[in-house]
Design a protein around this motif. Structure first.
Motif, PDB file in Angstrom:
ATOM      1  N   UNK A  46     -99.465 -28.672 127.462  1.00  0.00           N
ATOM      2  CA  UNK A  46    -100.425 -28.086 126.535  1.00  0.00           C
ATOM      3  C   UNK A  46    -101.800 -28.223 127.174  1.00  0.00           C
ATOM      4  N   UNK A  47    -102.631 -27.228 127.033  1.00  0.00           N
ATOM      5  CA  UNK A  47    -103.975 -27.305 127.612  1.00  0.00           C
ATOM      6  C   UNK A  47    -104.005 -26.658 128.980  1.00  0.00           C
ATOM      7  N   UNK A  48    -104.768 -27.239 129.870  1.00  0.00           N
ATOM      8  CA  UNK A  48    -104.922 -26.695 131.221  1.00  0.00           C
ATOM      9  C   UNK A  48    -103.602 -26.857 131.963  1.00  0.00           C
ATOM     10  N   UNK A  49    -103.040 -25.770 132.480  1.00  0.00           N
ATOM     11  CA  UNK A  49    -101.676 -25.826 133.007  1.00  0.00           C
ATOM     12  C   UNK A  49    -101.511 -26.489 134.372  1.00  0.00           C
ATOM     13  N   UNK A  50    -102.525 -26.457 135.216  1.00  0.00           N
ATOM     14  CA  UNK A  50    -102.368 -26.993 136.571  1.00  0.00           C
ATOM     15  C   UNK A  50    -103.458 -28.014 136.862  1.00  0.00           C
ATOM     16  N   UNK A  51    -103.235 -28.788 137.907  1.00  0.00           N
ATOM     17  CA  UNK A  51    -104.272 -29.725 138.350  1.00  0.00           C
ATOM     18  C   UNK A  51    -105.510 -28.933 138.751  1.00  0.00           C
ATOM     19  N   UNK A  52    -105.313 -27.833 139.453  1.00  0.00           N
ATOM     20  CA  UNK A  52    -106.452 -26.999 139.851  1.00  0.00           C
ATOM     21  C   UNK A  52    -107.258 -26.554 138.633  1.00  0.00           C
ATOM     22  N   UNK A  53    -106.579 -26.141 137.566  1.00  0.00           N
ATOM     23  CA  UNK A  53    -107.309 -25.660 136.390  1.00  0.00           C
ATOM     24  C   UNK A  53    -108.113 -26.775 135.731  1.00  0.00           C
ATOM     25  N   UNK A  54    -107.588 -28.000 135.709  1.00  0.00           N
ATOM     26  CA  UNK A  54    -108.332 -29.120 135.127  1.00  0.00           C
ATOM     27  C   UNK A  54    -109.524 -29.472 136.011  1.00  0.00           C
ATOM     28  N   UNK A  55    -109.274 -29.585 137.307  1.00  0.00           N
ATOM     29  CA  UNK A  55    -110.349 -29.922 138.253  1.00  0.00           C
ATOM     30  C   UNK A  55    -111.473 -28.893 138.167  1.00  0.00           C
ATOM     31  N   UNK A  56    -111.117 -27.617 138.164  1.00  0.00           N
ATOM     32  CA  UNK A  56    -112.144 -26.582 138.114  1.00  0.00           C
ATOM     33  C   UNK A  56    -112.863 -26.591 136.763  1.00  0.00           C
ATOM     34  N   UNK A  57    -112.136 -26.872 135.697  1.00  0.00           N
ATOM     35  CA  UNK A  57    -112.778 -26.962 134.386  1.00  0.00           C
ATOM     36  C   UNK A  57    -113.823 -28.083 134.379  1.00  0.00           C
ATOM     37  N   UNK A  58    -113.478 -29.230 134.929  1.00  0.00           N
ATOM     38  CA  UNK A  58    -114.444 -30.339 135.023  1.00  0.00           C
ATOM     39  C   UNK A  58    -115.683 -29.919 135.810  1.00  0.00           C
ATOM     40  N   UNK A  59    -115.462 -29.351 136.984  1.00  0.00           N
ATOM     41  CA  UNK A  59    -116.582 -28.941 137.837  1.00  0.00           C
ATOM     42  C   UNK A  59    -117.421 -27.864 137.160  1.00  0.00           C
TER      43      UNK A  59
END
Length: 170
Positions: A39-52
């Motif tokens: 649930x939420x951001x599907x990939x590590x890349x999507x979470x990392x980019x969301x943070x940045x």
């Protein structure tokens, strides 16, 4: 009070950097791979980019700009590209925002437009605390995602970080 925010944002930056380092252990496929059950951001890349991207958006708002969209994975497809975006945002915050933080400014309402263009207003101190808490929340998601891939996530708990900053009694 402004020193408190300088310290919190130093922690925030260092915690983000620990996750960028941890993610270097991933293959490009693991970095981009979506987890269908998540649930939420599907990939590590999507979470990392969301943070940045969130760091970038807030710094730009604090500098009087009106960003209207998040960074896209197409524009920042690699870990290093997202790390560069994050570092620029953290640098701008340290150089341009922190020096302007006064107790009066922190207590005052800060008006901005959200990504949909809707006017918003909150005390600046609340926004700054949100940015740090938001990062902590998403670093927790990253810890879970990295653990599922057999990578031990870094310790980024605020108290653990603070212990490292202060000499401890023997």
């Amino acid at each position: 009070m402004t020193d408190d925010f300088a310290t919190l944002f130093r922690y925030h930056r260092e915690a983000d950097e620990l996750y960028f380092e941890a993610c270097k252990a991933l293959t490009p496929e693991q970095y981009a791979e979506a987890e269908p059950f998540e649930v939420g951001w599907p990939s590590i890349r999507s979470v990392i980019l969301h943070l940045a991207s969130a760091n970038d958006i807030w710094v730009r708002r604090l500098l009087g700009q009106e960003p209207s969209q998040r960074a896209s994975e197409g524009d920042f497809p690699t870990l290093e590209a997202a790390r560069d975006l994050s570092r620029v945002a953290h640098d701008r915050f340290a150089r341009q925002v922190l020096p302007e933080l006064t107790p009066e400014r922190l207590a005052a309402d800060f008006m901005y437009r959200d990504l949909a263009g809707k006017p918003r207003s909150l005390p600046l101190w609340a926004i700054l605390r949100h940015v740090v808490n938001h990062g902590t929340y998403h670093r927790g998601q990253l810890a879970s995602k990295l653990s599922r891939r057999g990578i031990t996530p870094p310790v980024t708990d605020l108290v653990s970080w603070a212990f490292d900053q202060v000499p401890q009694p023997e």
